[in-house]
Structure formats: structure tokens, C-alpha cells
Write a protein that holds these residues in place. Structure first.
Motif, PDB file in Angstrom:
ATOM      1  N   ALA A 184    -116.325 -37.138  36.733  1.00 21.67           N
ATOM      2  CA  ALA A 184    -117.695 -37.565  36.439  1.00 21.67           C
ATOM      3  C   ALA A 184    -118.177 -36.936  35.130  1.00 21.67           C
ATOM      4  O   ALA A 184    -118.822 -37.601  34.312  1.00 21.67           O
ATOM      5  CB  ALA A 184    -118.625 -37.181  37.593  1.00 21.67           C
ATOM      6  N   ILE A 185    -117.837 -35.673  34.905  1.00 25.75           N
ATOM      7  CA  ILE A 185    -118.237 -35.000  33.668  1.00 25.75           C
ATOM      8  C   ILE A 185    -117.485 -35.580  32.475  1.00 25.75           C
ATOM      9  O   ILE A 185    -118.057 -35.767  31.393  1.00 25.75           O
ATOM     10  CB  ILE A 185    -118.019 -33.476  33.785  1.00 25.75           C
ATOM     11  N   HIS A 186    -116.208 -35.890  32.656  1.00 29.47           N
ATOM     12  CA  HIS A 186    -115.424 -36.524  31.584  1.00 29.47           C
ATOM     13  C   HIS A 186    -116.072 -37.826  31.116  1.00 29.47           C
ATOM     14  O   HIS A 186    -115.945 -38.196  29.955  1.00 29.47           O
ATOM     15  CB  HIS A 186    -113.991 -36.820  32.046  1.00 29.47           C
ATOM     16  N   GLY A 187    -116.760 -38.521  32.013  1.00 29.71           N
ATOM     17  CA  GLY A 187    -117.364 -39.804  31.678  1.00 29.71           C
ATOM     18  C   GLY A 187    -118.672 -39.712  30.911  1.00 29.71           C
ATOM     19  O   GLY A 187    -119.231 -40.732  30.517  1.00 29.71           O
ATOM     20  N   ILE A 188    -119.168 -38.520  30.673  1.00 33.74           N
ATOM     21  CA  ILE A 188    -120.437 -38.344  29.966  1.00 33.74           C
ATOM     22  C   ILE A 188    -120.183 -38.376  28.461  1.00 33.74           C
ATOM     23  O   ILE A 188    -119.311 -37.664  27.955  1.00 33.74           O
ATOM     24  CB  ILE A 188    -121.103 -37.015  30.370  1.00 33.74           C
TER      25      ILE A 188
ATOM     26  N   ALA B  17    -120.271 -27.110  47.650  1.00 34.12           N
ATOM     27  CA  ALA B  17    -121.142 -26.128  47.022  1.00 34.12           C
ATOM     28  C   ALA B  17    -120.819 -26.072  45.534  1.00 34.12           C
ATOM     29  O   ALA B  17    -119.661 -26.130  45.134  1.00 34.12           O
ATOM     30  CB  ALA B  17    -120.923 -24.758  47.649  1.00 34.12           C
ATOM     31  N   ILE B  18    -121.850 -25.978  44.697  1.00 34.95           N
ATOM     32  CA  ILE B  18    -121.650 -25.868  43.264  1.00 34.95           C
ATOM     33  C   ILE B  18    -122.522 -24.739  42.743  1.00 34.95           C
ATOM     34  O   ILE B  18    -123.647 -24.546  43.203  1.00 34.95           O
ATOM     35  CB  ILE B  18    -121.949 -27.205  42.546  1.00 34.95           C
ATOM     36  N   GLU B  19    -121.977 -23.973  41.830  1.00 33.54           N
ATOM     37  CA  GLU B  19    -122.685 -22.838  41.237  1.00 33.54           C
ATOM     38  C   GLU B  19    -122.515 -22.928  39.728  1.00 33.54           C
ATOM     39  O   GLU B  19    -121.406 -23.082  39.227  1.00 33.54           O
ATOM     40  CB  GLU B  19    -122.084 -21.530  41.753  1.00 33.54           C
ATOM     41  N   PHE B  20    -123.628 -22.833  39.003  1.00 37.44           N
ATOM     42  CA  PHE B  20    -123.579 -22.868  37.546  1.00 37.44           C
ATOM     43  C   PHE B  20    -123.630 -21.450  37.009  1.00 37.44           C
ATOM     44  O   PHE B  20    -124.465 -20.653  37.412  1.00 37.44           O
ATOM     45  CB  PHE B  20    -124.746 -23.676  36.985  1.00 37.44           C
TER      46      PHE B  20
ATOM     47  N   ALA C  31    -121.047 -33.331  43.295  1.00 37.87           N
ATOM     48  CA  ALA C  31    -120.683 -32.344  44.313  1.00 37.87           C
ATOM     49  C   ALA C  31    -121.541 -32.525  45.570  1.00 37.87           C
ATOM     50  O   ALA C  31    -121.038 -32.452  46.689  1.00 37.87           O
ATOM     51  CB  ALA C  31    -120.840 -30.932  43.768  1.00 37.87           C
ATOM     52  N   GLY C  32    -122.816 -32.773  45.380  1.00 36.21           N
ATOM     53  CA  GLY C  32    -123.723 -32.927  46.514  1.00 36.21           C
ATOM     54  C   GLY C  32    -123.418 -34.139  47.362  1.00 36.21           C
ATOM     55  O   GLY C  32    -123.572 -34.097  48.586  1.00 36.21           O
ATOM     56  N   SER C  33    -122.954 -35.205  46.721  1.00 37.23           N
ATOM     57  CA  SER C  33    -122.636 -36.408  47.488  1.00 37.23           C
ATOM     58  C   SER C  33    -121.425 -36.193  48.388  1.00 37.23           C
ATOM     59  O   SER C  33    -121.232 -36.905  49.365  1.00 37.23           O
ATOM     60  CB  SER C  33    -122.384 -37.595  46.548  1.00 37.23           C
TER      61      SER C  33
ATOM     62  N   HIS D 170    -127.677 -32.767  31.165  1.00 33.46           N
ATOM     63  CA  HIS D 170    -127.132 -33.984  31.786  1.00 33.46           C
ATOM     64  C   HIS D 170    -125.845 -33.671  32.552  1.00 33.46           C
ATOM     65  O   HIS D 170    -125.627 -34.186  33.651  1.00 33.46           O
ATOM     66  CB  HIS D 170    -126.898 -35.057  30.720  1.00 33.46           C
ATOM     67  N   VAL D 171    -125.003 -32.804  31.995  1.00 37.63           N
ATOM     68  CA  VAL D 171    -123.768 -32.387  32.669  1.00 37.63           C
ATOM     69  C   VAL D 171    -124.100 -31.715  33.997  1.00 37.63           C
ATOM     70  O   VAL D 171    -123.492 -32.011  35.027  1.00 37.63           O
ATOM     71  CB  VAL D 171    -122.937 -31.443  31.774  1.00 37.63           C
ATOM     72  N   ARG D 172    -125.070 -30.822  33.987  1.00 40.20           N
ATOM     73  CA  ARG D 172    -125.465 -30.136  35.222  1.00 40.20           C
ATOM     74  C   ARG D 172    -125.947 -31.129  36.282  1.00 40.20           C
ATOM     75  O   ARG D 172    -125.597 -31.030  37.452  1.00 40.20           O
ATOM     76  CB  ARG D 172    -126.552 -29.112  34.937  1.00 40.20           C
ATOM     77  N   GLN D 173    -126.748 -32.089  35.852  1.00 37.20           N
ATOM     78  CA  GLN D 173    -127.285 -33.084  36.780  1.00 37.20           C
ATOM     79  C   GLN D 173    -126.164 -33.927  37.386  1.00 37.20           C
ATOM     80  O   GLN D 173    -126.120 -34.123  38.608  1.00 37.20           O
ATOM     81  CB  GLN D 173    -128.284 -33.973  36.059  1.00 37.20           C
ATOM     82  N   VAL D 174    -125.253 -34.418  36.556  1.00 37.65           N
ATOM     83  CA  VAL D 174    -124.149 -35.253  37.042  1.00 37.65           C
ATOM     84  C   VAL D 174    -123.243 -34.452  37.977  1.00 37.65           C
ATOM     85  O   VAL D 174    -122.829 -34.935  39.034  1.00 37.65           O
ATOM     86  CB  VAL D 174    -123.359 -35.847  35.855  1.00 37.65           C
TER      87      VAL D 174
END
Length: 99
Positions: free
Chosen positions: A21-25, A88-91, A82-84, A73-77
Motif C-alpha cells: 500500500a505504501i509502495h503505491g503512494i 498493531a502498528i507503531e510509528f 494495518a487496521g483493516s 499520507h504514508v502514515r494514514q495509508v
């Protein structure tokens, strides 16, 4: 160039989905998996390798972006991907000196 580090706890398929998903940004400069040597270390060895612990792992991803707008935008995507999948995701970062 801002750098974002994120950790995803889940199975490998979830990590791959988030990375894809991040690669697609647009305008993302680099996406790379980082070896996290501490991910298998636990302070409490009494619960290490229990069946509940064996199904998920922690993966670390490093992302370079040209500016903070793309970084947000990367954080949001990443959070949505991950949420879907109920991971768990940690920045971690970006470092203040890198913006």
C-alpha cells in the motif's frame, strides 16, 4: 529527506499488504524492510514461545518521503491497511532533525 520508521505486529501477509500500500503512494522515495534484531527478545522469558506468541511477529519498515505532507499520507495509508487487518502498528519518527 524525512524518514518514517514503523513497526507492524501481525503475520507476514499483513506486513506485505502494508508495504505494498505504501509502495503505491506517489512521491514515496524508498520503502525498505529493516531487520529488527530485538523483535525476538522478551524481558519475560516465562511466556516466550507460547502458542499465543507464535502467530504474530514484529516487522519494521523504513520509508523515505520528500516532505512531511507525503509522510502524513504514508502514515494514514499504513494505519488504514494495518487496521483493516487488525494488526498493531507503531510509528517511530521521523526524527526532528530530518524534517
Amino acid at each position: 529527506m524525512p524518514r518514517i520508521l514503523l513497526r507492524i505486529t501481525g503475520d507476514r501477509d499483513i506486513f506485505d499488504d502494508v508495504a505494498n500500500a505504501i509502495h503505491g503512494i506517489d512521491r514515496v522515495e524508498r520503502v525498505e524492510e529493516i531487520d529488527d534484531f530485538m523483535s525476538d527478545f522478551r524481558d519475560d522469558s516465562s511466556s516466550q514461545n507460547l502458542s499465543d506468541d507464535m502467530s504474530s511477529r514484529t516487522y519494521t519498515l523504513e520509508v523515505e518521503v520528500p516532505n512531511e505532507k507525503v509522510g502524513e499520507h504514508v502514515r494514514q495509508v499504513a494505519e488504514e491497511a494495518a487496521g483493516s487487518r487488525e494488526a498493531a502498528i507503531e510509528f517511530i519518527g521521523p526524527d526532528e532533525n530530518e524534517i
